[in-house]
Design a protein around this motif. Structure first.
Motif, short mmCIF file in Angstrom:
data_model
loop_
_atom_site.label_atom_id
_atom_site.label_comp_id
_atom_site.label_asym_id
_atom_site.label_seq_id
_atom_site.Cartn_x
_atom_site.Cartn_y
_atom_site.Cartn_z
N ARG A 67 0.83 -1.21 0.00
CA ARG A 67 0.00 0.00 0.00
C ARG A 67 0.86 1.26 0.00
N GLU A 68 1.92 1.23 0.76
CA GLU A 68 2.81 2.39 0.82
C GLU A 68 3.54 2.60 -0.51
N ARG A 69 4.00 1.49 -1.12
CA ARG A 69 4.70 1.63 -2.39
C ARG A 69 3.75 2.10 -3.49
N GLU A 70 2.51 1.63 -3.44
CA GLU A 70 1.52 2.07 -4.42
C GLU A 70 1.25 3.56 -4.32
N ALA A 71 1.29 4.05 -3.09
CA ALA A 71 1.05 5.49 -2.87
C ALA A 71 2.26 6.34 -3.27
N HIS A 72 3.38 5.69 -3.44
CA HIS A 72 4.61 6.41 -3.80
C HIS A 72 5.32 5.66 -4.93
N LYS A 73 4.67 5.63 -6.09
CA LYS A 73 5.22 4.89 -7.22
C LYS A 73 6.53 5.49 -7.73
N GLU A 74 6.71 6.77 -7.45
CA GLU A 74 7.94 7.42 -7.91
C GLU A 74 9.17 6.88 -7.16
N SER A 75 8.93 6.18 -6.03
CA SER A 75 10.05 5.66 -5.23
C SER A 75 9.76 4.21 -4.87
N PRO A 76 10.25 3.25 -5.67
CA PRO A 76 9.96 1.83 -5.42
C PRO A 76 10.42 1.34 -4.05
N ASP A 77 11.41 1.99 -3.51
CA ASP A 77 11.93 1.56 -2.21
C ASP A 77 11.35 2.36 -1.05
N LYS A 108 8.66 5.14 4.92
CA LYS A 108 8.50 6.54 4.49
C LYS A 108 9.73 7.04 3.72
N GLY A 109 10.33 6.13 2.96
CA GLY A 109 11.46 6.52 2.13
C GLY A 109 12.79 6.64 2.86
N GLU A 110 12.78 6.33 4.15
CA GLU A 110 14.02 6.44 4.92
C GLU A 110 14.30 5.12 5.62
N LEU A 111 15.60 4.84 5.77
CA LEU A 111 16.00 3.57 6.37
C LEU A 111 15.69 3.57 7.86
N LEU A 112 15.04 2.50 8.31
CA LEU A 112 14.67 2.35 9.71
C LEU A 112 15.31 1.07 10.26
#
Length: 424
Positions: A67-77, A108-112
């Protein structure tokens, strides 16, 4: 009999629910398939991006990751945590024991980074029916650790570079020392060659008078004796004169041989005697150049070092003084040359000062006259490698100091050396 969420709720008091919901650590319960049975607010906000604690129920980590990746297709990771977490759930189930993990992924696009504790939980018959877990955000600590590890890695690299540099530096220093030693040996050889030339000149001065005397004494000696124009007593008197002067010349050779002796034994010696030996060698040269010399001793002095090296220093200084005075006489600035040598003691140091009236040293070059191969008009009259060698002997070998300053009528070279209490 399958596990039901109502069975879990029966075991939870309101106090326990309140506690788990508001803890900063992430808490959750999953079944054997990784489906959430319970999730507190921290995991919903920090990992799943769930709108409330009820949304995760019946779903797994992959659902929220997709769901998160679908909401941010511009960033696959953008979100990659779900797949990793399920793997560790299965490890706990397979091993049937509580285990600790360090898990990481993008949120959220950042390493956790999470420090996670997981354990199996059981039904009443001791069958594994799922896992419970607790996770703590250690991202800041992990970054510090990674930065530290990177710094240590860089430090190790720098240490290896430094080690290599030190090896190369040690090699270069050794090469430079050998180069300097070879250069110094060459300079000493050149200095001794120059001293030999000056010695030959001194020998010529020393021998000139006795040779003249011998020449006069032996002129027509055989003819006069054969013709009976000379008595036997007169003959023996003239032969005695010849013998005395030959002995004097022989002693002169001994003086020069002793001066040029390469012996480098460190001994206690009297600088007064050493200076007197040098003055004996230079005596005829001083007289022929109209130079009066004076040696004044104000205290009993003993130094420790190679005596012949000290003599070489005094020979260099006195020869430079003679050269300067000769020029000053030739330029008709003075009629009589004067060299004064004083020996004194101060603060456990022996002080030797050599004064001359040779008109001093040009201010433009006085700070450079101890440099090796220093070439000026003044150098051509004897200041150059000799003074470099003299300074090296005094300051490096004998741990003293050699300096120069101009005085009213000429210059003054000053030697300062540590005294020793007595001969040994």
């Amino acid at each position: 009999m399958p596990f039901e969420i109502k069975d879990l709720k029966e075991h939870n008091s309101e106090l326990l629910k309140l506690l788990t919901q508001h803890l900063p650590d992430m808490l959750w319960v999953k079944d054997l398939n990784g489906i959430y049975l319970y999730a507190n607010q921290s995991i919903c906000d920090g990992l799943l991006m769930a709108k409330d604690t009820d949304e995760p129920i019946g779903k797994n980590d992959v659902f929220f990751a997709l769901r998160e990746r679908e909401a941010h297709k511009e960033s696959p990771d953008w979100h990659t945590f779900g797949e990793l977490c399920f793997n560790s759930d299965q490890v706990v189930i397979d091993n049937n024991k509580a285990m600790k993990f360090e898990e990481y992924g993008n949120v959220k696009g950042e390493l956790l980074y999470l420090e996670v504790y997981k354990a199996p939980f059981y039904d009443k018959d001791e069958n594994i029916i799922g896992t419970v877990g607790a996770g703590r955000d250690i991202t800041k600590l992990k970054k510090i650790q990674l930065d530290l590890e990177e710094s240590l890695k860089i430090l190790d690299q720098q240490r290896e570079q430094l080690k290599s540099f030190n090896v190369n530096l040690e090699k270069r220093v050794k090469e430079e020392i050998e180069k300097q030693q070879n250069q110094e040996r060459l300079m000493i050889h050149q200095s001794r060659q120059a001293a030999m030339g000056e010695m030959v000149e001194s020998i010529a001065h020393q021998w000139r008078q006795p040779l003249n005397i011998i020449g006069l004494a032996t002129a027509n000696l055989e003819t006069q004796y054969t013709l009976g124009l000379m008595s036997e007593q007169e003959f023996h008197e003239k032969m005695e004169i010849v013998s005395l002067n030959i002995n004097y010349m022989s002693e002169t050779i001994d003086d020069f041989r002793n001066f040029l002796n390469p012996e480098r034994e460190m001994i206690s010696f009297s600088p007064q005697k050493s200076i007197e030996d040098v003055l004996t060698i230079l005596n005829a040269q001083l007289k022929s150049n109209k130079i009066i010399h004076t040696l004044t001793v104000n205290c009993d002095i003993f130094f420790y070092g190679v005596e012949n090296e000290f003599k070489q220093v005094m020979f260099i200084l006195l020869n430079n003084a003679v050269d300067a005075i000769k020029i000053n006489i030739e330029e008709k600035n003075i009629e009589q040359g004067n060299i004064t040598i004083t020996l004194s003691c101060k603060n456990n140091q022996g002080i030797i000062e050599v004064y001359d009236n040779g008109n001093g040293i040009d201010a433009d070059i006085i700070d450079s006259i101890f440099d090796p191969y220093f070439t000026t008009k003044y150098h051509s009259h004897g200041v150059g490698i000799g003074l470099y060698i003299a300074k090296n002997i005094i300051e490096t070998r004998m741990k003293g100091a050699l300096s120069v300053q101009n005085i009213k009528s000429g210059s003054c070279f000053t030697i300062s050396l540590p005294l020793i209490s007595d001969r040994f």
